[in-house]
Design a protein around this motif. Structure first.
Motif, PDB file in Angstrom:
ATOM      1  N   MET A 883       6.786   0.721  -1.204  1.00 52.67           N
ATOM      2  CA  MET A 883       6.084   1.540  -0.214  1.00 52.67           C
ATOM      3  C   MET A 883       5.574   2.847  -0.802  1.00 52.67           C
ATOM      4  O   MET A 883       5.124   3.713  -0.075  1.00 52.67           O
ATOM      5  N   GLU A 884       5.639   3.034  -2.119  1.00 53.71           N
ATOM      6  CA  GLU A 884       5.244   4.298  -2.715  1.00 53.71           C
ATOM      7  C   GLU A 884       3.755   4.557  -2.520  1.00 53.71           C
ATOM      8  O   GLU A 884       2.960   3.637  -2.317  1.00 53.71           O
ATOM      9  N   GLU A 885       3.391   5.844  -2.621  1.00 54.91           N
ATOM     10  CA  GLU A 885       2.019   6.262  -2.349  1.00 54.91           C
ATOM     11  C   GLU A 885       1.008   5.593  -3.266  1.00 54.91           C
ATOM     12  O   GLU A 885      -0.142   5.396  -2.889  1.00 54.91           O
ATOM     13  N   MET A 886       1.444   5.265  -4.479  1.00 53.34           N
ATOM     14  CA  MET A 886       0.502   4.686  -5.429  1.00 53.34           C
ATOM     15  C   MET A 886       0.044   3.289  -5.022  1.00 53.34           C
ATOM     16  O   MET A 886      -0.984   2.809  -5.483  1.00 53.34           O
ATOM     17  N   PHE A 887       0.823   2.633  -4.140  1.00 58.35           N
ATOM     18  CA  PHE A 887       0.496   1.270  -3.742  1.00 58.35           C
ATOM     19  C   PHE A 887      -0.298   1.293  -2.450  1.00 58.35           C
ATOM     20  O   PHE A 887       0.255   1.281  -1.360  1.00 58.35           O
ATOM     21  N   LYS A 888      -1.593   1.374  -2.584  1.00 56.56           N
ATOM     22  CA  LYS A 888      -2.487   1.388  -1.434  1.00 56.56           C
ATOM     23  C   LYS A 888      -3.533   0.299  -1.605  1.00 56.56           C
ATOM     24  O   LYS A 888      -3.847  -0.116  -2.718  1.00 56.56           O
ATOM     25  N   ASP A 889      -4.097  -0.093  -0.489  1.00 47.32           N
ATOM     26  CA  ASP A 889      -5.152  -1.103  -0.478  1.00 47.32           C
ATOM     27  C   ASP A 889      -4.670  -2.357  -1.212  1.00 47.32           C
ATOM     28  O   ASP A 889      -3.659  -2.924  -0.851  1.00 47.32           O
ATOM     29  N   ASP A 890      -5.384  -2.766  -2.270  1.00 39.23           N
ATOM     30  CA  ASP A 890      -5.020  -3.994  -2.975  1.00 39.23           C
ATOM     31  C   ASP A 890      -4.026  -3.748  -4.101  1.00 39.23           C
ATOM     32  O   ASP A 890      -3.570  -4.685  -4.744  1.00 39.23           O
TER      33      ASP A 890
END
Length: 970
Positions: A883-890
């Motif tokens: 769930m970290e911020e770096m994991f967004k979109d795809d």
């Protein structure tokens, strides 16, 4: 409702240390170097090693997080953010869990312009020495554990433009000296313990663009000329204080204002003209005392026509009177929310309101509205929540409401609506909650209601004039938790298909004209806690199997024509939990019911209706025995195993609330060891057994808590495995406040959850919480073994549905045990193959761990558990949460690992797994690399997007055991 907008202020800073002995080898300004080295010494915990570049191999101006001036090589910026290993310039990660006090030594960095230490676990008081940083422009200390007062020396740093100290434990007042900060553009102090009145000098800061002071203890009122000088203000959030008085009329001068949030205060009076706030997109005035229940209270809405960016208009829980102006239909095309509930608004709903076609939420309940529900409501194609309850509306439900295909919740209860419920409601295929109670609807319940398979929270049609029967299609509502159709004119028999509503917790058929027998299928509602069949025309006996409903705590069958023996077990053991009055032919039961004993012939007659069924069952059994002796042997062994497991589950008798209360010292917070969606877990000591236990107390006020309790009991009842948490007993009772109480008692796991070991919190200072590769590999094998057993080793396959580090507990020997079966589901078997079968209950799971298909309303499956397991494996290898911020979109954890799998494996590995010395034994390093490659390969294969392409747990356990054997070979 508060709007936590910190967009202009919040920076995330993370500090790590360096040994002082290296200082003499570093070129540059010695004052700054020494200050940085001393700062390093003040940090007691650096779990992510974000300052690994702070060493003698490079100039200190090249250290991570430091920017130096070109001319003097002096430190100008210190903003320590853990970044992604690729595209470093675009992403930062908050929450590096650094622990320590404020580094006083940084006061020697006299050229410092930016100091950002947000989102850590830094504590203590902010020192006065910070005032020596005369060139400081941006100071961000929010989201830490700082206490005490804001040091007065800060107000002397005239160069400050950003001051952010929100989400700490600061107290005291804001002094008038804040007026010295003429360059201040952002001031965020929300979520502290600050008090007093806001200083008048604050309102003279002409460059102030954002002011956020919500959730403190400020009082007093705002001056009428407050906004005269705040000409740059864009966002102001001061909700959750004790501020009172009127809204300053000078607000019209704040023409740049975009957000105005004063919710949960004590403002009074008339809302001024807001038409000059053309950029306003968020207006929240809820939970105040605005308005005077007069005709002119809502005149300001007309001025909002000029606010062409307005998205949210929240005015609920005030004292607004008058009628809704027609101008409410001329507001911004961006408007998605109108909340006016709990006011004194009267008159009709203007047709013009339907011009706001992008509305997602419209809440007008608890007012005095009259007239009809506008037919033009059908224009709300995006509507998800529509609430018109507790008004005085009349007429029919417009057929056009069927166009609201995105509806999730609709409440129109307690009005004076009549006519038939239109079949067009069958279009609401996303609906979770429907409440039409307290009206005068007539006719039959349309069968389309029972096609709404998404209904899971509530279906309430009570207190109307509905007639006809309860259709057999009611069995299609397998996910429904509450069904209330009481106080209508329904008749006929209660359909047997009611037993298919397996998620039902609350069923109320009171006050109708149902006849016939109570269907035996009611006993299939294993989670039922409240059943009311009173004041009908039901006959026959009470089904004996109803005493097996272990969670049933309220049963009312009074004023029917029931006869025969009252059962003795289950809910029938407690005379205060059942009501049977008005059934003169009932007999037996517990003594407290004061019923006559049952004659032998009555008892025989009460069981006579089961005779044919018994004969059929006996014939079927005999046929099965004749067909296959193998089946008989198998069933015999299965019965023996089930009996053994049942005995082990019930090795302790059910404990009382009093015992649990005593064992946890009154559920003291000092014994709290964890909390989740449906309850809290306490450490307790059972004196009768002389052992520590973990007690999970269910929060019954949470929606779905009963269902979670039932699911966990059902899942744990007949399973036993060394890698599953062991349930000892349970408690279903009443607490000292006469409230319902439910709890589960488990074996205590001294080493806590895997989450604590992978991501230790700042409070853990008494020991080093790290896991080497051998321990992680063993844990992965343990978890896989547990899932393999659940999927293939149980009588009926079980899907856990919520596998994550928090739900993996470690015992004294660091053996992993999977826990928390509150969301578990039993799978149906078709043709003996459970692989492609899924539960009948839709479930979303925990974000990051739940598979993508659950987000598309797919049903739970074994493949869903496999996905969660794969993500857990990748997290254990990389040390990164999904769930970290770096994991967004795809860019999710799976894709992040997949990109580095072949070429950059060492860069994504958890740094604690790397060899401590470069010259470490070559053979071990080779085996370590092979093991990590194998784990990542398995994790990636389990977490692919397509469920059909994922490994199954049988293959996973086989490959993991092979990996373990190779790694542990000497």
């Amino acid at each position: 409702m508060f709007f936590p907008s910190m967009r202009l202020l919040f920076f995330y800073v993370f500090f790590v240390g360096l040994k002082p002995s290296l200082a003499t080898n570093i070129l540059g300004n010695e004052t700054d170097v020494i200050a940085l080295l001393r700062f390093k010494e003040s940090i007691s915990n650096d779990p992510y090693g974000v300052l690994s570049s702070w060493n003698a191999s490079s100039h200190f101006c090249n250290w991570h997080g430091i920017t130096c001036s070109i001319k003097h090589q002096r430190v100008q910026q210190l903003s320590l953010q853990q970044c992604r290993l690729f595209r470093l310039q675009q992403l930062y990660l908050p929450d590096n869990k650094l622990t320590g006090e404020f580094p006083v030594s940084l006061a020697n960095c006299s050229e410092l312009r930016l100091l950002n230490m947000s989102s850590n676990n830094l504590y203590g008081q902010i020192p006065m020495e910070i005032g020596t940083l005369k060139k400081l422009e941006k100071l961000s200390l929010n989201k830490n554990n700082y206490s005490g007062e804001i040091p007065s020396s800060i107000w002397n740093i005239s160069s400050l433009s950003i001051l952010s100290m929100g989400y700490n434990y600061l107290e005291g007042k804001i002094p008038e000296e804040i007026g010295k900060l003429k360059s201040l553009s952002g001031f965020a102090i929300g979520a502290n313990k600050l008090s007093g009145e806001l200083p008048s000098s604050l309102y003279n800061l002409s460059l102030l663009a954002l002011f956020y002071a919500a959730e403190n203890q400020f009082h007093g009122s705002l001056p009428s000329n407050m906004f005269s000088n705040l000409i740059s203000l864009q966002e102001i959030g001061i909700g959750g204080n004790q501020i009172s008085g009127p809204i300053p009329t000078s607000i019209s001068n704040a023409s740049s204002l975009q957000l105005f949030d004063i919710g949960y205060c004590s403002f009074v009076g008339k809302v001024p003209n807001l038409g000059n706030l053309k950029d306003l997109y968020w207006l929240n005035l809820n939970y105040n005392n605005l308005g005077s229940n007069s005709a002119l209270d809502l005149d300001f809405i007309t001025s909002l026509i000029n606010c062409t960016e307005l998205e949210s208009l929240v005015l609920c829980s005030n004292n607004f009177g008058g009628v809704l102006p027609n101008s409410i239909g001329n507001l911004s095309t961006q408007l998605t929310e109108i909340s006016l509930d709990f006011n004194h608004i009267h008159g009709t709903i203007p047709e013009t309101i339907c011009n706001n076609i992008n509305l997602i939420t419209l809440n007008l309940e608890y007012n005095h509205l009259t007239g009809f529900v506008p037919n033009s409501f059908g224009k709300f194609q995006k509507m998800q929540l529509l609430s018109l309850g507790a008004n005085h509306l009349i007429g029919d439900i417009p057929f056009s409401l069927g166009n609201l295909t995105q509806l999730v919740e609709i409440r129109i209860s307690n009005n004076m609506l009549h006519g038939k419920i239109p079949p067009s409601i069958g279009n609401w295929q996303n609906l979770l909650y429907l409440d039409f109670s307290g009206n005068n609807f007539s006719g039959a319940i349309p069968v389309e209601v029972f096609s709404l398979s998404s209904l899971s929270t509530n279906l309430n049609l009570s207190h109307n004039s509905l007639n006809g029967t309860l259709p057999v299609e009611v069995g299609a509502l397998g996910n429904l938790g509450t069904l209330d159709i009481s106080n209508n004119y329904l008749s006929g028999q209660i359909p047997m298909t009611i037993g298919k509503c397996t998620s039902m917790e609350y069923l109320n058929l009171h006050g109708n004209s149902f006849s016939g027998m109570i269907p035996s299928s009611v006993a299939s509602l294993k989670g039922l806690s409240h059943l009311d069949l009173s004041q009908n025309n039901l006959s026959g006996s009470i089904p004996t199997d109803m005493q097996r409903l272990s969670f049933l705590t309220y049963l009312n069958v009074s004023f029917n024509m029931l006869e025969g023996k009252v059962p003795l077990e289950g809910v029938f053991k407690n005379a205060t939990s059942i009501s049977i009055v008005g059934n003169n032919k009932l007999c037996g039961g517990v003594l407290q019911l004061h019923l006559a004993p049952c004659p032998a012939n009555v008892m025989a007659r009460s069981n006579h209706h089961n005779l044919k069924l018994a004969i059929i069952i006996i014939c079927v059994v005999v046929c099965l025995i004749l067909l296959s002796i193998v089946v008989v042997v198998f069933l015999s062994k299965k019965k023996k195993r089930t009996s053994s497991l049942t005995a082990s589950t019930n090795q302790y008798s059910m404990v009382s609330y009093q015992i649990l209360h005593h064992s946890t010292e009154g559920f003291s917070t000092s014994n709290l060891i964890g909390s989740g969606s449906f309850g809290s877990v306490y450490k307790g000591f059972l004196e009768s057994e002389h052992k520590f236990v973990a007690i999970k107390v269910i929060n019954l006020r949470m929606s779905g808590a009963h269902k979670s309790f039932i699911a966990e009991c059902n899942a744990l009842k007949f399973i036993r495995h060394r890698n599953l948490v062991k349930i000892l007993t349970c408690c279903s009772s009443i607490d000292y406040s006469s409230q319902e109480f439910k709890a589960l008692v488990f074996e205590y796991m001294p080493n806590g959850s895997l989450e604590k070991w992978l991501h230790p919190s700042a409070e853990i200072t008494d020991r080093l919480y790290t896991l080497d590769l051998t321990q992680r590999l063993n844990i992965v094998v343990d978890v896989a073994s547990a899932l393999h057993y659940l999927h293939y080793g149980c009588e009926q396959p079980i899907v856990h549905c919520d596998l994550k580090p928090e739900n993996v507990l470690l015992d004294d020997d660091m053996v992993a045990h999977v826990t928390d079966f509150g969301l578990a589901r039993l799978l149906s078997m078709t043709n003996g193959d459970p692989h492609n079968q899924s539960s009948t209950t839709v479930f979303k799971g925990t974000i990051g761990y739940a598979p993508p298909e659950y987000g598309m309303s797919c049903e739970v499956s074994m493949q869903g558990d496999v996905y969660s397991f794969g993500i857990l494996v990748l997290e254990m290898v990389t040390g990164r949460r999904p769930m970290e911020e770096m994991f967004k979109d795809d860019n999710n954890l799976h894709n992040y690992v997949k990109m580095a799998y072949s070429n950059n494996l060492l860069e994504i590995m958890d740094s604690t797994l790397l060899p401590k010395q470069i010259g470490e034994e070559e053979n071990y390093t080779k085996k370590l690399t092979m093991c990590v490659f194998s784990l990542i390969r398995i994790g990636l294969a389990c977490s692919v997007e397509s469920p059909n392409e994922r490994m199954n747990m049988a293959d996973v356990t086989r490959e993991l055991n092979l990996t373990k054997d190779v790694f542990l070979q000497h």
